[in-house]
Motif scaffolding. Structure first.
Motif: not given
Length: 675
Positions: A345-352, A510-513, A549-553, A559-560
């Motif tokens: 499931v974690s593999s989809y978290s970067t696609t949101v 799939w985008d959080e936890q 993980y939180p996104l960088p500043d 490009y997120y």
């Protein structure tokens, strides 16, 4: 009008001639049309009385209005026919009168003929005016009727939707009451919130009578089970249910305290890339040349891309590799399955937020991720096919697991949205236990392709199978619905053993936890009104397995990208000359030089087409012309080879070795010149 002897024209007006019959028919139609238009006028005119009690038209009224319009149209056709015939015969009548006027007839008869001619002309003008007035009135009536029909149809659809919603809520209420009465260890206070399908959500207020049990809300038919949370001290037993141990066998493994890897990385990686420039784009100038073409063959400018290739995007799936590192230490295969499911499931978290498409790799393009020091793994991807686009991937971890896959991307443009269907199986094997897991990716959907803000959703069912123990995990990615009370991007699942006994329930987004809860008891619920029966699972409190993980500043201007994604295109010495980091158009785009990147992208694509024609010519010399086209698409990968997968029975590209040895020797003579 008295008849004049010798005047056949005047005599014809007195007898039943065709022209006179038409005039009579026309005169008879007029009052009938007026009679039919009256109810239509009453229906279409707004009601100024202020009484809205009977303002809603029924289907019968709508049908009657439809029939009236149809009849009026038919009568209008009759009027048009009469108008044409009146005009035709009127012209003939005037011509005859003109001819008679030239004859030598008595003066009195001439005056009468002149009067008849004038009356005929006036009659024809009047009939034409009447026909035009009827036509205008009918068009006005049809316009108003269409407007009110649309309004009526909209209101009817809204009413049907509300009725369906109320009916669904009534079914939920009845089903929940039944399930509540039959649930094991149910609370004494029947007013506690309880519903179906949703698992492991944030706790609400507990009742004063029973602080150990909590129930959760979800959408009707979202899952096939009901979950009841209880504390470990409550070792309740359900009648006819299945009991199990209430202790966790591996608290140190499924514990949220070890979610984040410890220790700083040995190599300092970059934490930012140049901000995305704001380029305007004429979408129509691009799309007008793409109509009717296959989506994968459409040359798109870099304006639609992000500065990463599909091979690098595939490597991003390893961002939460620590879940598999922890799974190595599981002594229970079902607990290990929970962590494998969380990893999938974690593999989809970067696609949101990542709505831009990655670069399509060139045939023979590779990408390596050599992170043994900090991540404990090595990853290699190679583009093994161009049409359809297909990439082979192999990962080795020093912690005791390996992962391999061949993913073929199939996409379909459906007007308002784009469906992306990854084809191919993902294999994961743990060396110590021999557990071999296989699953496939879900369908990704990009919405609002034409109009609106782009957003992406993951939907479908994913089944993970341990082919050694036959354990299974059924994951369900719930599609987003505007009318759903569920959280967006929700995922639920159940982990079962080879006998079909459920051990864990999974829930999250799939985008959080993702969380898991151990099942201690299970029992069937009472059938609902529609005859469906769900399983009631009594579980221990949930444990957090994975959290994003939180996104960088400043991620919105980069490009997120996640922290790992920011490092994937970082220049590195010693990689193969086919590595994605050496691709010039992608590098130019990352630096913000999009015009130069588009020019370079066209050059690379033309170079790839030239190489394909050379393979075609070489193949045509060694085989028949009919087989040349087929053989031209056959490409022999450099680091992977086709093998029959004994688990799935499919043919897939598997890593054959040699890459890391070539890197150590810095011997890349076998690599093609693709850039």
């Amino acid at each position: 009008m008295p008849a004049t002897p010798g005047c056949s024209c005047v005599r014809s007006l007195q007898g039943p001639s065709p022209w006179a019959a038409l005039l009579l028919r026309l005169m008879g139609i007029v009052p009938r049309v007026r009679q039919m238009l009256q109810p239509l006028s009453d229906c279409c005119l707004p009601d100024d009385s202020g009484d809205d009690e009977d303002g809603t038209a029924s289907p019968a009224d709508k049908s009657e209005l439809h029939d009236t319009i149809k009849k009026l149209s038919l009568k209008l056709d009759d009027l048009s026919t009469c108008n044409e015939l009146v005009a035709k015969h009127g012209v003939a009548l005037q011509r005859s009168l003109s001819e008679l006027d030239g004859l030598r007839i008595p003066c009195e008869s001439g005056e009468k003929l002149k009067a008849v001619s004038e009356r005929a002309t006036l009659f024809r003008i009047t009939s034409n005016a009447m026909i035009n007035a009827c036509r205008d009135f009918l068009e006005l009536a049809e316009t108003h009727s269409r407007k009110w029909q649309r309004a009526l149809q909209y209101e009817q659809e809204q009413r049907v939707h509300l009725e369906e919603t109320i009916e669904q809520l009534a079914k939920q209420h009845n089903s929940l009451e039944r399930a509540f009465r039959s649930a094991p260890g149910r609370a004494a206070n029947p007013t506690k919130s309880f519903s179906e399908g949703s698992l492991l959500t944030t706790k609400g207020e507990d009742s004063e009578e029973d602080e150990d049990t909590e129930y959760f809300d979800a959408m009707e038919d979202s899952t096939s089970f009901i979950t009841v949370i209880t504390e470990p001290k409550e070792d309740r037993k359900a009648e006819g249910g299945t009991t199990g141990s209430v202790e966790w066998t591996s608290d140190n493994v499924l514990d949220s305290t070890s979610l984040v890897p410890q220790g700083p990385p040995k190599v300092k990686r970059r934490v930012r890339i140049p901000d995305k420039p704001n380029y305007s784009l004429n979408l129509w100038s691009i799309m007008k040349n793409c109509i009717g073409r296959e989506l994968s063959k459409i040359p798109m400018p870099v304006n639609f891309n992000e500065p990463l290739s599909m091979l690098q995007r595939l490597t991003e799936d390893l961002e939460y590799h620590h879940l598999l590192d922890k799974a190595v230490h599981c002594t229970s295969s079902v607990e290990q399955m929970c962590l494998v499911a969380a990893f999938s499931v974690s593999s989809y978290s970067t696609t949101v937020h990542r709505i831009a498409k990655p670069f399509n790799p060139m045939l023979g393009e590779t990408f390596e991720l050599d992170r043994l020091d900090d991540m404990g793994l090595r990853s290699l991807c190679e583009q093994v096919s161009h049409h359809p686009p297909s990439a082979a991937h192999y990962v080795f971890s020093k912690h005791g697991w390996s992962l391999w896959q061949e993913i073929t991307i199939s996409s379909k443009f459906r007007g308002k949205y784009l469906s992306i269907m990854p084809l191919g199986a993902i294999h994961l094997e743990f060396q110590a236990s021999g557990n071999h897991y296989v699953w496939r990716k879900s369908t990704s959907t990009v919405h609002n392709i034409i109009v609106g803000k782009l957003w992406i959703d993951q939907t479908g069912d994913v089944e993970i199978v341990n082919h050694k123990t036959k354990d299974r995990c059924q994951l369900k990615f719930l599609p987003y619905s505007y009318f759903s009370k569920e959280v967006a991007r929700k995922v639920t699942g159940v982990v079962s053993d080879s006998q079909g006994k459920a051990h864990y329930v999974l829930s999250g987004s799939w985008d959080e936890q993702m969380e898991c809860a151990k099942i201690v008891q299970s029992s069937p619920s009472s059938p609902s009104l529609d005859g469906k029966q769900k399983t009631v699972y009594q579980t221990l409190p949930a444990k957090l397995m994975w959290k994003k993980y939180p996104l960088p500043d400043n991620a919105e201007n980069m490009y997120y990208f996640s922290e790992l994604a920011l490092t994937l295109n970082e220049h590195e010495e010693g990689v193969a000359p086919t590595d994605s980091r050496l691709r010039p158009d992608q590098r130019l785009m990352e630096k913000g030089h999009w015009d130069e990147a588009n020019t370079e992208k066209q050059r690379l694509e033309e170079k790839q087409r030239v190489n394909r024609r050379r393979r075609l010519e070489a193949c045509s010399r060694g085989c028949g012309a009919e087989e040349a086209e087929k053989e031209a698409e056959v490409y022999v990968p450099l680091w992977f080879e086709k093998r029959l997968d004994p688990v799935t029975g499919e043919t897939a590209c598997v890593y054959k070795g040699g890459y890391w040895e070539a890197k150590e020797k810095q011997d890349w003579h076998m690599c093609p010149n693709i850039f």
